[in-house]
Design an enzyme around this catalytic site. Structure first.
Site, PDB file in Angstrom:
ATOM      1  N   GLU A  12      -4.903  -2.717   1.369  1.00  0.00           N
ATOM      2  CA  GLU A  12      -5.028  -1.520   2.186  1.00  0.00           C
ATOM      3  C   GLU A  12      -6.365  -1.493   2.923  1.00  0.00           C
ATOM      4  OE1 GLU A  12      -4.442   3.289   1.656  1.00  0.00           O
ATOM      5  OE2 GLU A  12      -4.160   1.970  -0.052  1.00  0.00           O
ATOM      6  N   ARG A  26       0.432  -7.542 -14.410  1.00  0.00           N
ATOM      7  CA  ARG A  26       1.700  -7.043 -14.950  1.00  0.00           C
ATOM      8  C   ARG A  26       2.848  -8.025 -14.758  1.00  0.00           C
ATOM      9  NH1 ARG A  26      -0.225  -1.573 -12.683  1.00  0.00           N
ATOM     10  NH2 ARG A  26       0.538  -2.602 -10.836  1.00  0.00           N
TER      11      ARG A  26
END
Length: 171
Positions: free
Chosen positions: A95, A58
């Site tokens: 994560e 993006r």
């Protein structure tokens, strides 16, 4: 323009408790997309950047049109192993594990002023890694621009005061 009204929020995606900010609704609205890029480019122009750098994917959608508007070059930062020529890379924490980003070794010259652009500033991990790559090549980051900033994740604190940060929409 109220850019926040153009961004769709999807509850519990990609997992329960997450409120995903979907920019595709802004991107498909030509007037909103143009206005967002114009506003980001206005800030970018004030920084005097020679190049715009954006991490995949993006960051390409935000960075490339800013570069075009400013008449500057655009440099993609990709996942390791995706660029065809010689690269430098840097690892960053996810994560659940680690990943790496890469940039072509010849993408930035010593002393070039670089603007980093992406769709979202969250924890600052991807952008910090992108900045690391730019600086490995001798570039000077003059600012970072984002369509969205998730203020509650404190990514800005990881970047400022060393790097200037501008975001259009804050959550």
């Amino acid at each position: 323009m109220d850019f926040k009204s153009k961004i769709r929020v999807i509850e519990d995606f990609p997992q329960p408790g997450i409120r995903f900010k979907d920019i595709t609704t802004l991107l498909k609205d030509g007037q909103a997309y143009r206005a967002a890029i114009d506003k980001l480019a206005e800030y970018a122009e004030s920084k005097g950047a020679d190049l715009v750098v954006g991490p995949e994917a993006r960051g390409f959608v935000i960075g490339a049109p800013i570069a075009y508007k400013l008449g500057k070059g655009f440099v993609p930062v990709r996942k390791a192993g995706k660029l065809p020529a010689e690269t430098v890379q840097a690892e960053y924490d996810l994560e659940y594990g680690q990943d790496a980003l890469a940039i072509h070794k010849d993408a930035i010259r010593q002393g070039q002023k670089v603007l980093v652009a992406d769709d979202l500033l969250a924890t600052g991990g991807t952008i910090s890694t992108t900045i690391n790559l730019v600086e490995q090549l001798g570039g000077k980051v003059v600012g970072c621009v984002f369509l969205i900033e998730l203020t509650y994740l404190n990514g800005r604190k990881k970047l400022e005061p060393e790097y200037h940060v501008f975001s259009l929409v804050q959550y």
